[in-house]
Scaffold this motif. Structure first.
Motif, short mmCIF file in Angstrom:
data_model
loop_
_atom_site.label_atom_id
_atom_site.label_comp_id
_atom_site.label_asym_id
_atom_site.label_seq_id
_atom_site.Cartn_x
_atom_site.Cartn_y
_atom_site.Cartn_z
N CYS A 506 0.84 -1.21 0.00
CA CYS A 506 0.00 0.00 0.00
C CYS A 506 0.87 1.26 0.00
O CYS A 506 0.59 2.23 -0.71
N PHE A 507 1.95 1.23 0.79
CA PHE A 507 2.86 2.38 0.82
C PHE A 507 3.54 2.56 -0.54
O PHE A 507 3.69 3.69 -1.02
N GLY A 508 3.92 1.44 -1.15
CA GLY A 508 4.53 1.52 -2.48
C GLY A 508 3.57 2.11 -3.51
O GLY A 508 3.96 2.91 -4.37
N VAL A 529 9.71 -1.87 -1.55
CA VAL A 529 8.89 -2.09 -0.35
C VAL A 529 8.70 -3.56 -0.02
O VAL A 529 8.41 -3.92 1.12
N ASN A 530 8.80 -4.43 -1.02
CA ASN A 530 8.67 -5.88 -0.80
C ASN A 530 9.66 -6.59 -1.69
O ASN A 530 9.92 -6.17 -2.82
N ASP A 531 10.19 -7.69 -1.19
CA ASP A 531 11.17 -8.45 -1.94
C ASP A 531 10.50 -9.34 -2.97
O ASP A 531 9.38 -9.80 -2.78
N PHE A 572 1.12 8.49 6.82
CA PHE A 572 0.61 7.44 5.94
C PHE A 572 -0.52 6.63 6.62
O PHE A 572 -0.32 6.04 7.68
N ILE A 573 -1.66 6.64 5.99
CA ILE A 573 -2.79 5.79 6.38
C ILE A 573 -3.28 5.12 5.10
O ILE A 573 -3.71 5.82 4.17
N PRO A 574 -3.18 3.80 4.99
CA PRO A 574 -3.59 3.15 3.74
C PRO A 574 -5.08 3.33 3.47
O PRO A 574 -5.90 3.31 4.40
N ASP A 635 0.40 0.15 15.26
CA ASP A 635 1.38 -0.51 16.12
C ASP A 635 2.76 -0.62 15.46
O ASP A 635 3.79 -0.52 16.13
N TYR A 636 2.76 -0.82 14.17
CA TYR A 636 3.96 -1.26 13.43
C TYR A 636 4.67 -0.10 12.72
O TYR A 636 5.90 -0.01 12.75
N PHE A 637 3.92 0.80 12.10
CA PHE A 637 4.49 1.75 11.15
C PHE A 637 4.68 3.12 11.81
O PHE A 637 3.99 4.09 11.49
#
Length: 743
Positions: A506-508, A529-531, A572-574, A635-637
């Motif tokens: 989503c961030f990407g 953002v992802n492998d 950032f909020i998806p 919690d995470y970002f």
């Protein structure tokens, strides 16, 4: 496969007939049993009988290598070398290897700048079978699509391994300077970019264009009758049709034997970096192309003697500065140089040492005494006889000369009568050309720093949990920011399956939106953002305990770029639309992966069950919803759950000020990083399950508790296991697509 670079001698561009070979050669000292032929389809053949050998060595040089490539095709010759071991129109890969093993043969290849060399060594009684197997590979390979991606992975591993070697880094820096705008400036292995983007059909077209008999030279050495063997060669290799070999022409890019553009040779002093610990001072002088191989052989001896004398004088004068000095020749068909290389402990007196070395080498006499010339002439003949006692080595050592100067060039190399003339020419040689100087600094420098050194600072705030690592590289033009986001597994289990992967996507999406690209364009920012799990040796994003986002851009407006990133990350909020797109994307990806290789999933789950202590939370994650993704993001970002590293030419203190704006008031849960625990397995466990696919997966090994002092020895053993086992099983026997071996 392996890469061996051989030097080459004077260019002979004409392809001579059989009669011309005999007429042109005036070599009196060749042994009996040497004969030269050319088939009707243009294949040149050199036969050397040696009835004392139990073996026959068959080497076929294809006159294509990295010297004929460009930035788009870099590495294609080497890639093709790999692919020719994967099956033909009549044999699958396994049968190809089995047929070689059944006759006790050795089959291998190597690629260099001007050639790709294929070698086959077989017992003398199986010479015909060995010829047939090699010809099948050379002319009938199909480059199977299913094996193409596997070979890409193998070549990418080779490139990665080579780039860890300081000498390879030194060499790449040198060739980029000595051969500007010429294919010789490219690495033989290719680059990550070219190999990853390489297309099977393009490689196949490259194969059909270059792997034709009139572009090949064969040498056969061993126990055989020349007349009978020639008849066999005509029957097997003579079937292949000749074809005009074409190479793309580009006025701004030279290949093959095309000379360097004068406009590219103006600079004389260059600075480069490599990962070794010493400083390298390298000085290059132009050397004429018009000499014989015997001249260059004698010159190497004279330069070695001169190097010993210069090293002694320089080390006496700069006893605490100079480690070693060597002088040799660097020979190619388009540019020859004399190369002086000095290893220094520091660069405190590098200009002074450089001037002194230049002064000494210009005074050197490069003449050799008559006795030394006679010894070298005798040694050249000894080398000829020595090489034909090792049938596969003759072709390997001479492949470069075959490719550039033909069969006659190889035979002329061993003409001891030419050494007297070469010695006379050496008397008149002066090293007086304007030198090219390359200073290669260590990238691992420690101790006192200068303006161009690498500075590293850690900023850690225990109260807020914020951590920032800043690396200053004042010579760089890039800005790189890496966000390592902690406790991925814990928060996934709390909020939903695949939450990190979905959130990252989503961030990407947000960063690639038209609106954001308009803002980020001046900064030249790109986001990872992802492998992609299919790319070998690049799986950092797949770690169970942390996520990873990588941003790279230009170092022109660093404050603007960092402020932009801070704002986007903090706010950032998806959106639900971004969430749905990401979910659908990974569903499609999962279905494709499941359909293509179901056996791999079965294998991985069984390995996990056998090796690791069960984690009951592992499968307890609920299906992710948009609402749970929003909770996961909270919690995470955020900055307290991240370790940020930034690399740029900017001062660390200034970077720390910029990142102070990226501060959240949130705290992170206090927990240790997740580490999977091994079981202690004392008894053998065997699982043999049908996976319903074409591939099979195998794990063999054992788990053992070790003491701390055993680790260095086991690490060394691990490297041996990795090199030897993987080469034998994957490369030599062709029994695996991909392998890992070690401890």
């Amino acid at each position: 496969m392996f890469k061996k670079t051989l030097v080459t001698i004077v260019i002979l561009s004409a392809i001579l007939s059989v009669q011309a070979f005999s007429k042109e050669l005036s070599i009196k000292t060749l042994p009996d049993g040497v004969s030269i032929f050319q088939l009707d389809n243009g294949l040149q053949v050199l036969l050397i009988e040696n009835p004392a050998l139990p073996m026959v060595g068959i080497n076929t040089v294809v006159k294509i290598g990295s010297a004929y490539e460009n930035f788009a095709s870099s590495g294609m010759s080497h890639m093709l070398e790999h692919l020719l071991f994967n099956g033909t129109t009549t044999r699958k890969q396994q049968q190809l290897y089995d047929d070689v093993d059944m006759i006790g043969g050795y089959n291998n290849a190597n690629t260099s700048e001007y050639y790709t060399n294929y070698m086959m060594v077989v017992p003398a009684e199986f010479a015909e079978k060995g010829l047939e197997l090699q010809a099948d590979m050379l002319f009938n390979s199909i480059l199977p699509e299913k094996k193409f991606e596997k070979e890409k992975g193998i070549v990418l591993e080779e490139i990665s391994k080579s780039l860890t070697k300081p000498n390879e880094q030194l060499e790449r820096n040198i060739i980029s300077i000595l051969y500007p705008d010429h294919a010789l400036s490219l690495p033989t292995l290719g680059t990550y970019s070219t190999i990853e983007s390489m297309d099977r059909d393009e490689v196949y077209q490259f194969y059909k264009n270059n792997y034709v008999p009139n572009n090949m030279i064969m040498s056969v050495i061993g126990n055989f009758n020349s007349a009978k063997l020639l008849k066999t060669i005509k029957e097997i290799y003579g079937k292949a049709a000749p074809k005009e070999v074409s190479h793309a022409s580009n006025p701004d890019w030279q290949t093959g034997f095309e000379t360097l553009q004068e406009r590219a040779l103006n600079n004389s002093l260059y600075y480069r970096f490599y990962s070794g610990k010493d400083i390298k001072l390298q000085i290059f002088f132009d050397l004429s192309l018009g000499y014989s191989q015997q001249f260059y052989d004698l010159l190497d001896i004279a330069l070695e003697n001169a190097g010993d004398r210069i090293q002694e004088e320089v080390q006496n004068k700069y006893i605490d500065e100079v480690v070693s000095i060597s002088i040799t020749t660097r020979l190619t068909p388009i540019k020859n140089t004399i190369e002086l290389s000095a290893t220094l402990k520091s660069d405190d007196k590098i200009n002074e040492i450089s001037s002194y070395v230049l002064q000494l080498i210009r005074k050197e006499s490069l003449s050799l005494q008559d006795e030394a010339v006679k010894v070298e002439a005798a040694k050249s003949l000894t080398k000829f006889f020595k090489n034909i006692e090792k049938p596969h080595m003759f072709g390997i050592f001479n492949a470069g000369i075959f490719a550039v100067s033909g069969v006659e060039g190889v035979l002329a190399k061993y003409d001891d009568k030419s050494f007297s003339e070469a010695a006379r020419q050496l008397l008149t040689l002066k090293i007086d050309s304007k030198p090219v100087v390359i200073i290669q600094h260590s990238g691992n420098k420690e101790g006192k720093t200068k303006d161009t050194d690498i500075l590293t600072k850690l900023y850690s705030d225990k109260a807020t949990g914020n951590s920032l690592i800043v690396v200053q590289n004042s010579a760089s033009n890039l800005l790189a920011v890496h966000y390592l986001i902690k406790h991925k597994k814990y928060y996934k289990e709390k909020h939903g399956k695949d939450a990190a992967k979905i959130l990252h996507d989503c961030f990407g999406q947000r960063m690639k939106s038209v609106k954001n690209q308009k803002i980020s364009a001046p900064f030249g920012l790109s986001f990872s953002v992802n492998d992609n799990p299919y790319i070998p040796m690049d799986d950092i994003y797949l770690n169970p305990d942390f996520g990873y986002i990588r941003v790279e851009g230009l170092a022109k407006n660093i404050s603007g770029a960092i402020n932009y990133l801070n704002n986007e990350m903090l706010n950032f909020i998806p959106t639900e639309e971004e969430f749905n797109k990401a979910v659908m994307k990974f569903k499609r990806s999962s279905m494709m992966k499941m359909g293509s290789d179901p056996a791999k999933k079965i294998f991985n789950s069984n390995v996990d069950e056998i090796l690791y202590i069960s984690d009951n939370k592992e499968n307890s994650s609920t299906e992710l919803t948009y609402e749970s993704l929003l909770n996961f993001s909270k919690d995470y970002f955020h900055s307290a759950n991240m370790i940020i590293s930034a690399v740029s030419p900017e001062n660390p203190a200034n970077m720390e000020e910029l990142f102070k704006k990226f501060r959240s008031n949130k705290s992170t849960d206090d927990m240790d990083a997740f580490v999977r625990e091994y079981k202690i397995v004392n008894d053998p466990v065997k699982v043999d399950i049908s996976g319903g696919g074409e591939r099979s997966y195998l794990l063999w090994g054992f788990i053992k508790t070790i003491s701390e002092e055993d680790k260095p020895a086991l690490q060394a053993l691990s490297l041996v296991l990795s090199d030897n086992i993987i080469f034998d099983i994957r490369e030599k026997q062709g029994m695996a697509y991909h392998m890992k071996a070690g401890i």
